[in-house]
Design a protein around this motif. Structure first.
Motif, PDB file in Angstrom:
ATOM      1  N   MET A  42      18.758   6.324   5.017  1.00 23.00           N
ATOM      2  CA  MET A  42      18.261   5.896   3.302  1.00 23.00           C
ATOM      3  C   MET A  42      18.744   4.041   4.295  1.00 23.00           C
ATOM      4  O   MET A  42      19.612   3.856   4.308  1.00 23.00           O
ATOM      5  CB  MET A  42      19.735   6.751   2.322  1.00 23.00           C
ATOM      6  CG  MET A  42      18.984   6.235   1.520  1.00 23.00           C
ATOM      7  SD  MET A  42      17.487   7.253   0.641  1.00 23.00           S
ATOM      8  CE  MET A  42      18.005   8.120   0.174  1.00 23.00           C
ATOM      9  N   ILE A  43      17.743   3.918   2.923  1.00 23.05           N
ATOM     10  CA  ILE A  43      17.528   1.867   3.099  1.00 23.05           C
ATOM     11  C   ILE A  43      17.411   1.843   2.054  1.00 23.05           C
ATOM     12  O   ILE A  43      16.953   2.382   1.224  1.00 23.05           O
ATOM     13  CB  ILE A  43      16.385   1.837   3.996  1.00 23.05           C
ATOM     14  CG1 ILE A  43      15.996   2.076   4.839  1.00 23.05           C
ATOM     15  CG2 ILE A  43      16.194   0.107   4.508  1.00 23.05           C
ATOM     16  CD1 ILE A  43      16.635   2.205   6.110  1.00 23.05           C
ATOM     17  N   HIS A  44      18.792   1.425   2.264  1.00 27.54           N
ATOM     18  CA  HIS A  44      19.790   0.591   0.433  1.00 27.54           C
ATOM     19  C   HIS A  44      18.598  -0.469   0.183  1.00 27.54           C
ATOM     20  O   HIS A  44      19.012  -1.112  -0.562  1.00 27.54           O
ATOM     21  CB  HIS A  44      20.986   1.357   0.163  1.00 27.54           C
ATOM     22  CG  HIS A  44      21.586   2.704   0.137  1.00 27.54           C
ATOM     23  ND1 HIS A  44      22.488   2.361   0.657  1.00 27.54           N
ATOM     24  CD2 HIS A  44      21.058   2.853  -0.884  1.00 27.54           C
ATOM     25  CE1 HIS A  44      22.043   4.262   0.814  1.00 27.54           C
ATOM     26  NE2 HIS A  44      21.570   4.249  -0.232  1.00 27.54           N
ATOM     27  N   GLY A  45      18.919  -1.822   1.346  1.00 25.43           N
ATOM     28  CA  GLY A  45      18.407  -2.624   1.110  1.00 25.43           C
ATOM     29  C   GLY A  45      18.786  -3.784   2.859  1.00 25.43           C
ATOM     30  O   GLY A  45      18.625  -2.670   4.095  1.00 25.43           O
ATOM     31  N   PHE A  46      18.493  -4.874   2.525  1.00 26.88           N
ATOM     32  CA  PHE A  46      18.915  -5.079   3.553  1.00 26.88           C
ATOM     33  C   PHE A  46      20.023  -6.142   4.518  1.00 26.88           C
ATOM     34  O   PHE A  46      20.139  -7.113   2.882  1.00 26.88           O
ATOM     35  CB  PHE A  46      17.549  -6.001   4.044  1.00 26.88           C
ATOM     36  CG  PHE A  46      16.027  -5.173   3.863  1.00 26.88           C
ATOM     37  CD1 PHE A  46      15.601  -4.909   5.369  1.00 26.88           C
ATOM     38  CD2 PHE A  46      15.738  -5.075   2.626  1.00 26.88           C
ATOM     39  CE1 PHE A  46      14.389  -4.110   5.398  1.00 26.88           C
ATOM     40  CE2 PHE A  46      14.212  -4.065   2.547  1.00 26.88           C
ATOM     41  CZ  PHE A  46      13.654  -3.580   4.117  1.00 26.88           C
ATOM     42  N   ALA A  47      20.338  -6.566   5.428  1.00 29.90           N
ATOM     43  CA  ALA A  47      21.709  -7.268   6.082  1.00 29.90           C
ATOM     44  C   ALA A  47      20.914  -8.418   6.068  1.00 29.90           C
ATOM     45  O   ALA A  47      19.671  -8.360   7.168  1.00 29.90           O
ATOM     46  CB  ALA A  47      22.861  -6.924   6.503  1.00 29.90           C
ATOM     47  N   GLY A  48      21.280  -9.689   5.529  1.00 26.39           N
ATOM     48  CA  GLY A  48      20.191 -10.787   6.436  1.00 26.39           C
ATOM     49  C   GLY A  48      21.957 -12.266   6.973  1.00 26.39           C
ATOM     50  O   GLY A  48      22.979 -12.085   6.551  1.00 26.39           O
ATOM     51  N   TYR A  49      21.583 -13.042   8.116  1.00 30.03           N
ATOM     52  CA  TYR A  49      22.330 -13.428   8.828  1.00 30.03           C
ATOM     53  C   TYR A  49      21.684 -14.666   9.161  1.00 30.03           C
ATOM     54  O   TYR A  49      20.336 -15.143   9.021  1.00 30.03           O
ATOM     55  CB  TYR A  49      22.689 -13.495   9.838  1.00 30.03           C
ATOM     56  CG  TYR A  49      23.015 -11.473   9.772  1.00 30.03           C
ATOM     57  CD1 TYR A  49      24.227 -11.232   9.356  1.00 30.03           C
ATOM     58  CD2 TYR A  49      22.015 -10.535  10.512  1.00 30.03           C
ATOM     59  CE1 TYR A  49      24.185  -9.441   8.631  1.00 30.03           C
ATOM     60  CE2 TYR A  49      22.652  -9.750  10.496  1.00 30.03           C
ATOM     61  CZ  TYR A  49      23.362  -8.467  10.090  1.00 30.03           C
ATOM     62  OH  TYR A  49      23.467  -7.390   9.615  1.00 30.03           O
TER      63      TYR A  49
END
Ligand SMILES: C[S@@+](CC[C@H](N)C(=O)[O-])C[C@H]1O[C@@H](n2cnc3c(N)ncnc32)[C@H](O)[C@@H]1O
Length: 643
Positions: free
Chosen positions: A553-560
């Motif tokens: 399940m993809i709940h969103g995106f982690a960004g860096y």
């Protein structure tokens, strides 16, 4: 008795439980397992397992008494709530074809959870769904959750996923137990009081498929004695893979529960010979001791992680250092991060050595401007670089926050830098410099690189950088990766509005599963080649979900971000290249309004836009494969950064 003390870490995983059979003498169950066995809590059936509502109508309901283990008075309220997890009757089958069994199951489930709530138990363990359909089971649990007090419901899920290579696609989908969890929680709309208790078996699925669970709300791991191997002393031990998994559980506040019969009788007997009278005869004690050994052998948490414990999976609004003026305590936090300033000092030193040959070192004065100087740490780092390299500097410290400027003046006076440092109280975009800079030093970076508007600010400052001048940083790139993050999803959902689903958050990611390596998104380079170059960006990304992960399940995106300060000196938080021991930035999280399920080996296609208006900059994002999401944050309606 907790498994051990790990300095700074007060997580739930210190407590180990034991699964017991039904016994209507609850005080004895507690005494035997807690005081003789040293377990912290029991997972105990509350109701006689032979009870069936349809059979016992006359005998039991006629007298008005259900066959629960004892009355609520047999234990104190704190014993019930701290030391007992209610185990719901394992015979229940709410999706059975047999109507009597189905209705009996519904009745029993509701009666038992109601009793557990009456006792203020923290949690109930629900039996694993039987068969492939769990719709009626989920419906009843969902009904219970709608009216539940604080009780947690732990759905028991066996940790199984068949090897993809040896199965056809259909059976892979059916037998991956994550699928039955996913189906259940979707039917219950990701209810925050529904979580998982994983049943650990003697064989474990692939590392990628195990990783998925660290983004799910797993509260407990039930270790059956069958999982244990035997060491050379005849005592229980676990395979290296099981050991790594248990350490992962400890690190994610997942409690261990020992279950089953002793299969190491020799170890139990040895323990009896050496232990005191009270701890005699608990057959599962050697297993508890081994789990305690694994706990105590973990490395202590590094100081930085201890400091960050309270921030784990806690959503924060990103700073707006351009639009708002930062507070003293925010500067204070920045300034504690020695690693960041060491990297800047290294970058400035290298730039100075490149710019000024040794023979000109005593004569040539380099004009260095710190734009966005805050309370002065980059001024200090630059002056130290000059001293270290034997180069001469004239420094301008440009800062738009009048409160920080007060401190800058005090610093310059205190350090006796009056002849070298000129303070400019102005927005760098509007300052008319009287001379041009050789080197422009700035730190205007957000967790996603450009999200605190470094590009727009440096566009304004580039006017006073010499044609061949150097910008530190010279470039920065943002990165994204898809994540399972059920806790963050639920926290966003709790606001019950669109705005929070279309906002990016700064967050110390912990209870997340990173499903595919991160990919670069937007890059900005300084100084810009052409003034007309736009700061708008668009990027389409395709993430492959490894086939052995299974569905996720993809709940969103982690960004860096990763920034090149100068040549090979970089600074960043992208996990594979992150600057060690730097704590100025947590990750950023872009949520999805509706989580998206991706199949094994499938491709997730996502689009990100950086949009610029006259007064604000914002991101829009959306998924187009395997299914389409709405475009999030259209026109920056929910989240934007002010210019
Ligand atoms: C992230 S802080 C860094 C402060 C300091 N350099 C440090 O490393 O601790 C960014 C600083 O830049 C300042 N700033 C942001 N935009 C600016 C602008 N357009 N002109 C001048 N200062 C600005 C903010 O007020 C803030 O003090």
């Amino acid at each position: 008795m907790p498994l051990g003390e790990r300095s700074g870490d007060k997580s739930e995983s210190r407590y180990c439980g034991v699964e017991t059979d039904f016994n209507d003498d609850m005080p004895h169950v507690l005494h035997f397992n807690l005081y003789s066995g040293s377990f912290d809590f029991v997972v105990a059936p509350l109701m006689d397992p032979s009870y069936r509502p349809s059979l016992m109508q006359k005998d039991v309901l006629g007298s008005g008494v259900l066959p629960f283990a004892g009355s609520d008075l047999v234990l104190s309220p704190s014993q019930w709530s701290s030391h007992v997890v209610g185990k719901i009757s394992s015979w229940i089958d709410l999706d059975s074809e047999d109507e009597t069994l189905r209705i009996d199951s519904e009745t029993t489930l509701k009666q038992e959870v109601a009793w557990a709530s009456h006792l203020s138990l923290q949690a109930c363990l629900l039996p694993a769904p039987k068969g492939t359909s769990c719709a009626n089971y989920a419906r009843c649990v969902n009904q219970i959750l709608q009216g539940a007090n604080n009780i947690q419901l732990w759905l028991r899920i066996p940790l199984v996923k068949p090897d993809v290579d040896s199965m056809d696609e259909k059976s892979v989908t059916l037998d991956d137990s994550w699928e039955s969890w996913n189906s259940f929680r979707l039917l219950c709309e990701h209810h925050s009081q529904l979580s998982v208790a994983l049943d650990i078996l003697s064989t474990l699925p692939s590392t990628n498929s195990l990783g998925r669970w660290f983004g799910e709300p797993v509260r407990a791991a039930i270790l059956n004695t069958d999982c244990f191997l035997t060491n050379s002393h005849g005592c229980p031990c676990l395979s290296k893979r099981h050991q790594r998994l248990i350490s992962g559980f400890f690190n994610h506040s997942i409690q261990i529960i020992i279950s089953g019969n002793s299969v190491h009788p020799k170890a139990s007997m040895d323990a009896n010979e050496t232990s005191d009278i009270n701890s005699q005869r608990h057959p599962l004690r050697p297993y508890l001791d081994y789990v305690g050994y694994l706990y105590q052998r973990m490395d202590p948490l590094p100081e930085q992680e201890r400091f960050e414990l309270g921030y784990r999976d806690f959503l924060q609004s990103p700073l707006q250092p351009l639009m708002d003026n930062l507070e003293a305590q925010t500067y204070e936090t920045f300034e504690k991060d020695a690693v960041k300033y060491v990297q800047y000092q290294r970058a400035v030193s290298k730039a100075l050595l490149d710019r000024v040959p040794d023979e000109e070192a005593s004569a040539k004065i380099i004009v260095l401007m710190v734009v966005g100087a805050g309370r002065g740490p980059l001024v200090r780092a630059s002056l130290q670089a000059a001293e270290e390299t034997g180069r001469r500097l004239k420094v301008y410290a440009v800062e738009k926050n009048p409160n920080a400027v007060v401190t800058l003046h005090a610093l310059v006076k205190l350090e006796g830098w009056e002849d070298i440092v000129t303070i400019v109280s102005s927005d760098m975009r509007h300052w008319n410099a009287t001379e041009k800079a050789d080197i422009l030093v700035s730190e205007l970076l957000g967790s996603f690189g450009d999200n605190e508007l470094s590009p727009e600010c440096l566009d304004g400052a580039q006017r006073f950088l010499k044609q061949d001048g150097i910008s530190i940083p010279s470039s920065y790139t943002s990165f994204l990766q898809p994540v399972t993050a059920s806790k963050l999803y639920n926290d966003v959902k709790a606001h019950k509005d669109l705005v929070h689903f279309e906002t990016a958050y700064v967050v110390k990611l912990h209870n997340v599963a990173r499903l595919s390596p991160s990919q670069p998104v937007f890059t900005f380079t300084h100084p810009k080649r052409s003034e007309n170059e736009s700061n708008q960006r668009y990027k389409k990304l395709s993430f492959e979900i490894p086939s052995d992960t299974g569905s996720a399940m993809i709940h969103g995106f982690a960004g860096y971000f990763d920034a090149t300060l100068y040549k090979d000196v970089h600074l960043g938080i992208e996990p594979s290249t992150a600057t060690p021991n730097m704590f100025s930035w947590f990750s950023i999280f872009f949520p999805l309004r509706a989580p998206i399920c991706v199949g094994p080996g499938s491709t997730l296609e996502v689009h990100f836009w950086r949009c610029c208006g006259s007064t604000k900059v914002w991101y829009e994002w959306g998924v187009t494969s395997p299914s389409s999401s709405p475009i999030h944050n259209s026109n920056g309606r929910s989240y934007w950064v002010g210019l």
